[in-house]
Every structure is written in structure tokens, then in C-alpha cells.
Design a protein around this motif. Structure first.
Motif, PDB file in Angstrom:
ATOM      1  N   ILE A 191       0.778  -1.257  -0.042  1.00  0.00           N
ATOM      2  CA  ILE A 191      -0.433  -0.101   0.112  1.00  0.00           C
ATOM      3  C   ILE A 191       1.079   1.399  -0.063  1.00  0.00           C
ATOM      4  O   ILE A 191       0.688   2.499  -1.068  1.00  0.00           O
ATOM      5  CB  ILE A 191      -1.432  -0.044   0.749  1.00  0.00           C
ATOM      6  N   LEU A 192       2.086   1.520   0.703  1.00  0.00           N
ATOM      7  CA  LEU A 192       2.632   2.448   0.801  1.00  0.00           C
ATOM      8  C   LEU A 192       3.260   2.801  -0.535  1.00  0.00           C
ATOM      9  O   LEU A 192       3.856   3.731  -1.260  1.00  0.00           O
ATOM     10  CB  LEU A 192       4.029   2.363   2.012  1.00  0.00           C
ATOM     11  N   GLY A 193       3.812   1.121  -1.478  1.00  0.00           N
ATOM     12  CA  GLY A 193       4.585   2.074  -2.414  1.00  0.00           C
ATOM     13  C   GLY A 193       3.250   1.972  -3.728  1.00  0.00           C
ATOM     14  O   GLY A 193       3.736   2.590  -4.657  1.00  0.00           O
ATOM     15  N   VAL A 194       1.927   1.607  -3.681  1.00  0.00           N
ATOM     16  CA  VAL A 194       0.927   2.424  -4.291  1.00  0.00           C
ATOM     17  C   VAL A 194       0.689   3.794  -4.203  1.00  0.00           C
ATOM     18  O   VAL A 194       0.855   4.238  -5.290  1.00  0.00           O
ATOM     19  CB  VAL A 194      -0.467   1.487  -4.236  1.00  0.00           C
ATOM     20  N   ILE A 195       0.610   4.035  -3.292  1.00  0.00           N
ATOM     21  CA  ILE A 195       0.720   5.669  -2.525  1.00  0.00           C
ATOM     22  C   ILE A 195       2.523   6.416  -3.165  1.00  0.00           C
ATOM     23  O   ILE A 195       1.901   7.354  -3.795  1.00  0.00           O
ATOM     24  CB  ILE A 195       0.523   6.078  -1.322  1.00  0.00           C
ATOM     25  N   LEU A 196       2.716   5.641  -2.727  1.00  0.00           N
ATOM     26  CA  LEU A 196       4.879   6.809  -2.952  1.00  0.00           C
ATOM     27  C   LEU A 196       5.238   6.138  -3.826  1.00  0.00           C
ATOM     28  O   LEU A 196       5.667   6.806  -5.375  1.00  0.00           O
ATOM     29  CB  LEU A 196       5.165   5.893  -1.895  1.00  0.00           C
ATOM     30  N   GLY A 197       4.087   5.076  -5.409  1.00  0.00           N
ATOM     31  CA  GLY A 197       4.860   4.972  -6.675  1.00  0.00           C
ATOM     32  C   GLY A 197       4.729   6.172  -7.379  1.00  0.00           C
ATOM     33  O   GLY A 197       5.997   6.850  -8.223  1.00  0.00           O
ATOM     34  N   PRO A 198       3.457   6.685  -7.939  1.00  0.00           N
ATOM     35  CA  PRO A 198       3.809   8.409  -8.662  1.00  0.00           C
ATOM     36  C   PRO A 198       4.713   9.077  -8.403  1.00  0.00           C
ATOM     37  O   PRO A 198       5.370   9.566  -9.130  1.00  0.00           O
ATOM     38  CB  PRO A 198       2.455   8.425  -8.544  1.00  0.00           C
ATOM     39  N   LEU A 199       4.181   9.030  -7.097  1.00  0.00           N
ATOM     40  CA  LEU A 199       5.505  10.422  -6.124  1.00  0.00           C
ATOM     41  C   LEU A 199       7.032  10.078  -6.898  1.00  0.00           C
ATOM     42  O   LEU A 199       7.774  10.922  -7.042  1.00  0.00           O
ATOM     43  CB  LEU A 199       5.861  10.702  -5.150  1.00  0.00           C
ATOM     44  N   MET A 200       7.443   8.730  -6.670  1.00  0.00           N
ATOM     45  CA  MET A 200       8.491   8.343  -6.658  1.00  0.00           C
ATOM     46  C   MET A 200       8.941   8.332  -8.792  1.00  0.00           C
ATOM     47  O   MET A 200       9.753   8.945  -9.043  1.00  0.00           O
ATOM     48  CB  MET A 200       8.960   7.177  -6.621  1.00  0.00           C
ATOM     49  N   ASP A 201       7.607   7.989  -9.512  1.00  0.00           N
ATOM     50  CA  ASP A 201       8.213   7.948 -11.160  1.00  0.00           C
ATOM     51  C   ASP A 201       8.882   9.563 -11.184  1.00  0.00           C
ATOM     52  O   ASP A 201       9.680   9.812 -12.297  1.00  0.00           O
ATOM     53  CB  ASP A 201       7.500   7.582 -11.007  1.00  0.00           C
ATOM     54  N   VAL A 202       7.753  10.218 -10.710  1.00  0.00           N
ATOM     55  CA  VAL A 202       7.827  11.570 -11.613  1.00  0.00           C
ATOM     56  C   VAL A 202       8.347  12.180 -10.503  1.00  0.00           C
ATOM     57  O   VAL A 202       9.455  12.964 -11.551  1.00  0.00           O
ATOM     58  CB  VAL A 202       6.544  12.560 -10.768  1.00  0.00           C
ATOM     59  N   SER A 203       9.285  11.453  -9.433  1.00  0.00           N
ATOM     60  CA  SER A 203      10.368  12.469  -8.978  1.00  0.00           C
ATOM     61  C   SER A 203      11.617  11.828  -8.935  1.00  0.00           C
ATOM     62  O   SER A 203      12.139  13.453  -9.443  1.00  0.00           O
ATOM     63  CB  SER A 203      10.384  12.714  -7.336  1.00  0.00           C
ATOM     64  N   TYR A 204      11.514  11.094  -9.775  1.00  0.00           N
ATOM     65  CA  TYR A 204      13.114  10.137 -10.365  1.00  0.00           C
ATOM     66  C   TYR A 204      12.526  11.331 -11.868  1.00  0.00           C
ATOM     67  O   TYR A 204      13.851  12.045 -12.288  1.00  0.00           O
ATOM     68  CB  TYR A 204      12.467   8.315 -10.646  1.00  0.00           C
ATOM     69  N   ARG A 205      12.137  11.542 -12.299  1.00  0.00           N
ATOM     70  CA  ARG A 205      11.760  12.200 -14.039  1.00  0.00           C
ATOM     71  C   ARG A 205      12.510  13.322 -14.007  1.00  0.00           C
ATOM     72  O   ARG A 205      13.426  13.776 -14.262  1.00  0.00           O
ATOM     73  CB  ARG A 205      11.092  11.244 -14.526  1.00  0.00           C
ATOM     74  N   ARG A 206      12.262  14.046 -13.377  1.00  0.00           N
ATOM     75  CA  ARG A 206      11.956  15.302 -12.348  1.00  0.00           C
ATOM     76  C   ARG A 206      13.568  16.039 -12.508  1.00  0.00           C
ATOM     77  O   ARG A 206      14.218  16.412 -12.478  1.00  0.00           O
ATOM     78  CB  ARG A 206      11.572  16.133 -11.335  1.00  0.00           C
ATOM     79  N   ALA A 207      14.022  14.848 -11.791  1.00  0.00           N
ATOM     80  CA  ALA A 207      15.421  14.531 -10.833  1.00  0.00           C
ATOM     81  C   ALA A 207      16.219  14.409 -12.513  1.00  0.00           C
ATOM     82  O   ALA A 207      17.345  14.683 -12.668  1.00  0.00           O
ATOM     83  CB  ALA A 207      16.093  14.269  -9.642  1.00  0.00           C
ATOM     84  N   MET A 208      16.230  13.271 -13.142  1.00  0.00           N
ATOM     85  CA  MET A 208      16.737  13.317 -14.124  1.00  0.00           C
ATOM     86  C   MET A 208      17.008  14.020 -15.416  1.00  0.00           C
ATOM     87  O   MET A 208      18.413  14.756 -15.845  1.00  0.00           O
ATOM     88  CB  MET A 208      16.622  12.001 -14.848  1.00  0.00           C
ATOM     89  N   LEU A 209      15.650  15.085 -15.178  1.00  0.00           N
ATOM     90  CA  LEU A 209      15.435  16.057 -16.663  1.00  0.00           C
ATOM     91  C   LEU A 209      16.105  17.109 -15.841  1.00  0.00           C
ATOM     92  O   LEU A 209      16.653  17.803 -16.732  1.00  0.00           O
ATOM     93  CB  LEU A 209      13.902  16.482 -16.169  1.00  0.00           C
ATOM     94  N   SER A 210      15.999  17.723 -14.899  1.00  0.00           N
ATOM     95  CA  SER A 210      17.191  18.506 -14.292  1.00  0.00           C
ATOM     96  C   SER A 210      18.553  18.298 -14.209  1.00  0.00           C
ATOM     97  O   SER A 210      19.377  18.919 -14.476  1.00  0.00           O
ATOM     98  CB  SER A 210      16.892  18.781 -12.759  1.00  0.00           C
ATOM     99  N   VAL A 211      19.434  17.045 -14.676  1.00  0.00           N
ATOM    100  CA  VAL A 211      20.287  17.523 -15.031  1.00  0.00           C
ATOM    101  C   VAL A 211      20.696  16.432 -16.167  1.00  0.00           C
ATOM    102  O   VAL A 211      21.793  15.700 -16.690  1.00  0.00           O
ATOM    103  CB  VAL A 211      21.234  16.561 -14.314  1.00  0.00           C
TER     104      VAL A 211
END
Lengths: 157, 506
Positions: free
Chosen positions: B436-456
Motif C-alpha cells: 500500500i505504501l508503494g501504491v501511494i508512493l509509486g507515482p510520487l517516486m516516478d515523477v520525482s525520479y524523472r524530474r531529477a533526471m530532467l534537471s541534470v
């Protein structure tokens, strides 16, 4: 954190099924956008699926030291993991879902409650019927009338 | 601002319907928490589907009441039957049940009620004081920091609550993948939809929650059908002031542990209670009796800690949008449904919600005190409710709750599928909390990872450098490395060597 309990019947097979499913998801994740770029839509799903595969492989590796079940045959699986009471309850839940819309909530849930209580308390139909009727009335009053929750109505009514 | 904060704080105290909902939630929570087989997470999951059409304050008032009452309620059956009503009451049973066997069940319930409420109020105070500061600080967080915090949350809940880290990590990753199903939020590309239109909107996470926490638990309970209920005699439960005064220092100390553990993303009352019990065992010099044989200190410590962890768990939820435990993961889901986005901006954009939550949790704790010290006869009767009745009821409530989300039987099928999967996972030692933690955090992790990657500019080497270049990010990265290293055999060997070295005088 080491697993010291004996393995349950079917435990290794379950892990292997999860591993096969995880590999399938890894392939599906790759098919989203491949290695187009490190920020493409498929990358994070690929990472997650890969983590699933690696962690299950680690779990399988760790569990190899756990004592095997004393009786690991199909009979032990059906006795210890999926006993008849579980399978019958699941069958009743499926029946509840299938009849929910055609029969409507009161009939479907009432029938389920009666049958399930009868099954789990092993008999005493009058008691099962009274408890089912009281429980159903309470659920209907609280959720339908007080909380205004939409419940499936019978199609033929 | 001061005046308005006070008016938001008092909102649920002065509005009769909010007051009644908080009271009803706390009362229901005490009984839900106490009845083995019913859990707070299950109840809050089911409640989401019934309350999504309500005003957000009303929904939160009811859930806050259930949360506070439920965490406390678990202690009742731990003391009387040696069956913890909730995972957070596991440590309570260690000394609570021996007390009941000595004929001191009433006094034990009284002490646990009062110290639970002390813990609960300490947790709320910590929330009121810490959250605004953390929220200000969180505005400086970069997407990579959110990604790392979410990974820490999943690793913590996976490593501390299950039988192996590998299984916990698998469960978390499975949840993340469930959260990925549907249209990608950044490019609207379909992910894991298999050409099905019904999957474009994703898998309804409330159905997953009810399946994993409601149906799966009910199916597991089928294995304990023949456990005969134990009956205990309960005498006067309201404890004297001298008794309370004696345990206040330990209660405050344990509450502090509870707040800190609860505030870590992913860890909740169960771990807080065990750590506080362990701490009390090591630090209390002269317990009323040896620990494990009916020491009141062994009751005070876990009960204070698990209730303090409620306020603690709200801190990362409201300030960072990261759930502190499984229940707050479900409550985040409720906030999403009501169109709110927990995180640092929530405190700025909707400060009323924060002060309302603080006031409501305070009120819920006071109602827990009232309901905890009264109605013991009704409670004893309810505890005798046989599983043969309880299990079908849980299933019907789960079906009704899932159907109510979008009036769809498809969601009910999802719920059953997750319920069956959850049953096997629980049986074979996989925790369902990380899912359940993963279900809630998954989209946040995905978007955060991609934003972090795009920023570099999609440069992995630069991304790796960023993980160690910033002090805050470095601390988070090191925490993950330590968490993973602590699960390796080499770590065990190294700590054993250090212990030996210390024993031999360094």
C-alpha cells in the motif's frame, strides 16, 4: 531477520510464480519505451520490476536454508494452505459478486451472510438466518439510509 | 493568523456534527481496534469509500477518531485475551496479559487508557510544533530528496515489519508497479494497460487497500475459526491519581520515542511500541514486577508510544506528502480523493486543514479517554462475537465499500484478486503494508525520479553526483546505504565484532 520457520507447502512454488510474473512485468515495462532515455515513461516501471525480480531471487536464495515442509505434497497444500473452508468461502464471495447486480444488494448480501455463517458455524440454520437478517438490516440502515451509499438494486425490481 | 489557527483548531469542538463524528469515530475505533480480525487500516480503507462524497472535514473527523480509538483499542484484547487487537498492541500483551491473569485486568486497562491518551496528546503537540517548521524546510527539498525519502519509507517498513528485507522490498516494488498502471502523468502514455480501456485510469487504489487489509485479513482469520474466546473478570478500571503520577515520566519518555518512530516515513505504532518496550526494559531500574510477568512499566511504555506515533505519522504525511505508516497511507488516499495534495504547499495553501487536524486529533484523544474508561461490560460482550459472524460481515462491508467507490463491480473483482494475493502473501511471510505504501508512493517516486533526471539533462553520472553533492541528499543517500547494509551478513559479523571488542574493554 533470517527465516527460521519451516517452509509451508507451496511456499517455494508461490515465490516462483511471483518471479515469473515479475519477469513478465519487466518485459512489459521494457515495451513501454525501451531504453529511449533515462527519463522516459518506461524507466521507473522497469526499475520497479527489476527490483521485484532481484528481491524474489534473494528471497529464494535465503529460503533455501529453511527447513522444508514435513509434508509438501498437494494434499498438505490443500489441508494447510487452502483448506476446504477457505475454498468454500471464496466460492461464496464469487457468488456474491456475480449476483450483486442481477439480484440486488439485499438479496445477494443476505444470501451470502446466511450461507457463510451457516458454513463457518457448521449448522444452526435458524441462528444463521436471524444473525444474517439483523446484520443485513444494520448494514442497509447505516450505509444506504444514513451514509446515502449507492448499493446495487435488483435489475428485475 | 493566530486567531484563525485557534478557530480552525476548535472547529471540530464547536461544530455539533464534527463533534459527533469524532466521538463516533473514537467509539467505533476502540471496538474495531479491540476485536481481533478488525484493524484500523481495514476500517479506514473501507471508510474512504463511504466518505468520499462528504465534506473533507467530516471525513477527516471520522477517520481521525477511528485512528486514535483504534490504536488504543488494540490494547484491550492484548490485556484480556493475550491476542493483540492490532499490531501496535503486540508489546502490550507481554505484560498486560500476565496482569489480567493476576486479577488486575481492570487496573491494567485503566493505566493503559490514561497513558495511551498522554502519548496521543504528546504526539499531537509534536505535530503542532514540528510540522510548520518541517514544512518550511521541505520547500527546499529537490525532487531527488522526495525520491530518496520514499525509498527510505519502503525500505523501513519492509525491513522492520516483515520476516525478511527481500520480501518487504518485493512487496514495496509490487505496490509501486500497481501505482504505475494507467496513463503516465507526464506524457499520457499508457503503462501496463494491455489495451484495456478500463485500465487507462489505473487500478483503483482503494480497492487494493480494502483487498489487502480487509479481505486478505478475513481469509487469514478463517484459519483461526476454532479458537475459543477466553473470559476475564474485570474490576474497577479508573486508576487513582497516585498511580498515574508514578508512570507519567516513563509515559513522556516513551511518547518521545513514539513520535520520532512514527514520524519516520513508513514506520508506525507497532515498531514504536516494541522499541519503547525495549527501552523501558533496559532503562527502568526497579519495575513494579519483572518485565514479562506483569510489570506496569511494560504496559505504559508501548501504549504511550503507539498512540504518540499517530501524531508523529501525521508529520511527514502533512508536510512531505509521505505516509508515516499504513493508516496515514490510506488517509493520504482520502485527501487525494478530496482534491487535496499533501506536502509542503498544503500547509501554505490550506492551513485550516492542518489546524483542523491538530484540533480534531486532540479531541479524538479526549474521546478515547472517555470511551476507554467506560462501557467495559458492553465491550466484554462484543469481544465474544464469534469469527463465524465477524468474517462474513467484514467481507460484506469490504464489498459494499469497494462498490461504493465508483458503483462498479469491476472494482469488486479487483478487490477480491488483491484479497486472495494478500492471503498468500501474508501466509508466506510477505507483509502487505509495503504494498500500500508503494501504491501511494509509486507515482510520487516516478515523477520525482524523472524530474531529477530532467534537471541534470538525462545524465546518469550527474544524477549520481547530485546524490552526494548536497548535504541533505547525502544524508538521505547514506541512510539508504546503511539500511541496505544492515541487512547483509557482513553487517551482522561486523556488529558482533564491535560488541566483542567493547566487552573486552575496547
Amino acid at each position: 531477520m533470517n527465516q527460521t520457520r519451516p517452509r509451508l507447502p507451496g511456499e517455494r512454488a508461490f515465490t516462483l510464480v511471483l518471479l515469473a510474473f515479475s519477469l513478465f512485468l519487466l518485459v512489459q515495462a521494457f515495451r513501454i519505451s525501451g531504453f529511449e532515455s533515462v527519463s522516459s515513461p518506461g524507466v521507473f516501471p522497469m526499475i520497479a520490476a527489476l527490483v521485484m525480480v532481484v528481491s524474489l531471487a534473494a528471497a529464494l536464495f535465503r529460503d533455501r536454508a529453511a527447513p522444508p515442509p514435513s509434508d509438501g505434497g498437494p494434499a498438505a497444500f490443500f489441508r494447510e494452505v487452502t483448506p476446504p473452508v477457505l475454498l468454500l468461502t471464496l466460492a461464496l464471495i464469487v457468488a456474491l459478486m456475480l449476483t450483486l447486480e442481477p439480484a440486488g444488494f439485499p438479496f445477494a448480501a443476505g444470501g451470502f451472510l446466511f450461507a457463510a455463517i451457516l458454513l463457518l458455524q457448521r449448522g444452526r440454520p435458524v441462528r444463521a438466518a436471524i444473525v444474517a437478517a439483523v446484520a443485513l438490516t444494520a448494514i442497509y440502515v447505516v450505509f444506504r439510509l444514513v451514509f446515502q451509499v449507492v448499493l446495487p438494486e435488483a435489475e428485475w425490481l | 493568523m493566530e486567531g484563525s489557527a485557534a478557530s480552525y483548531f476548535l472547529m471540530s469542538w464547536l461544530d455539533p456534527s464534527l463533534l459527533a463524528l469524532t466521538a463516533a469515530g473514537a467509539l467505533a475505533g476502540v471496538y474495531i481496534g479491540a476485536i481481533p480480525g478488525l484493524s484500523v487500516t481495514m476500517a479506514v480503507s473501507i471508510l474512504i469509500s463511504f466518505t468520499f462524497s462528504w465534506e473533507v472535514n467530516e471525513a477527516l473527523a471520522l477517520m481521525g477518531g477511528v485512528f486514535c480509538g483504534g490504536v488504543y483499542g488494540g490494547s484491550r484484547t492484548a490485556i484480556l485475551l493475550n491476542i493483540p487487537g492490532a499490531p501496535s498492541a503486540i508489546a502490550t500483551a507481554l505484560d498486560g496479559y500476565p496482569l489480567a491473569q493476576r486479577g488486575e485486568a481492570g487496573r491494567a486497562i485503566g493505566v493503559s487508557t490514561v497513558t495511551s491518551v498522554i502519548g496521543g496528546l504528546m504526539g499531537v503537540a509534536a505535530l503542532a510544533i514540528a510540522a510548520p517548521a518541517i514544512s518550511d524546510f521541505a520547500l527546499k527539498f529537490a525532487p531527488r530528496d522526495y525520491l530518496l525519502l520514499a525509498i527510505i519509507g519502503i525500505l523501513l517498513v519492509g525491513s522492520l515489519s516483515g520476516e525478511s528485507l527481500a520480501k518487504g522490498v518485493f512487496a514495496g516494488a509490487l505496490g509501486v508497479l500497481i501505482g504505475m498502471v494507467g496513463l503516465d502523468p507526464m506524457t499520457a502514455e499508457g503503462r501496463f494497460t494491455f489495451g484495456q480501456v478500463s485500465l487507462l485510469g489505473g487500478i483503483p487504489y482503494v480497492a487494493a487497500m480494502i483487498g489487502f487489509f480487509g479481505v486478505a485479513e478475513a481469509l487469514v482469520q478463517l484459519r483461526n475459526l476454532n479458537v475459543a474466546p477466553i473470559k476475564q473478570k474485570v474490576d474497577r478500571i479508573v486508576p487513582g491519581w497516585s498511580v498515574i503520577r508514578k508512570y507519567i515520566p516513563l509515559s513522556i519518555r516513551s511518547s518521545a520515542i513514539g513520535v520520532v518512530i512514527g514520524a519516520l516515513p513508513g514506520t508506525g505504532g507497532d515498531i514504536a511500541a516494541l522499541m519503547a518496550y525495549d527501552n523501558a526494559k533496559r532503562t527502568v531500574k526497579n519495575p513494579s514486577r519483572p518485565f514479562g510477568q506483569g510489570a506496569y512499566e511494560g504496559l505504559v511504555a508501548p501504549e504511550s508510544a503507539n498512540n504518540a506515533a499517530i501524531g508523529g505519522a501525521y508529520i511527514p504525511m502533512l508536510t512531505l506528502g509521505l505516509p508515516g505508516d499504513a493508516v496515514t497511507a490510506v488517509i493520504i488516499g482520502a485527501l487525494f480523493i478530496h482534491g487535496l495534495k499533501p506536502g509542503p504547499m498544503l500547509m501554505i495553501e490550506t492551513p485550516h486543514l492542518f489546524w483542523f487536524t491538530v484540533g480534531n486529533l486532540t479531541l479524538a484523544n479526549l474521546f478515547t479517554l472517555v470511551f476507554g474508561l467506560t462501557g467495559i461490560r458492553v465491550f466484554a460482550k462484543m469481544m465474544e462475537c464469534p469469527r463465524a459472524i465477524l468474517i462474513p460481515l467484514i467481507i460484506v462491508l469490504s464489498v459494499v465499500g469497494t462498490y461504493a467507490i465508483q458503483n462498479s463491480v469491476i472494482d469488486v473483482y479487483w478487490m477480491l484478486a488483491f484479497g486472495v494475493l494478500g492471503y498468500f502473501m501474508k501466509l508466506y511471510g510477505y507483509q502487505v503494508g509495503p504494498v500500500i505504501l508503494g501504491v501511494i508512493l509509486g507515482p510520487l517516486m516516478d515523477v520525482s525520479y524523472r524530474r531529477a533526471m530532467l534537471s541534470v539533462r538525462d545524465d546518469p553520472a550527474m544524477f549520481a553526483w547530485e546524490l552526494v553533492a548536497n548535504p541533505l541528499t547525502l544524508v538521505l543517500t547514506l541512510s539508504i546505504v546503511l539500511l541496505l547494509a544492515s541487512q547483509t551478513p557482513a553487517w551482522g559479523a561486523a556488529t558482533a565484532r564491535v560488541r566483542r571488542w567493547r566487552r573486552n574493554g575496547g
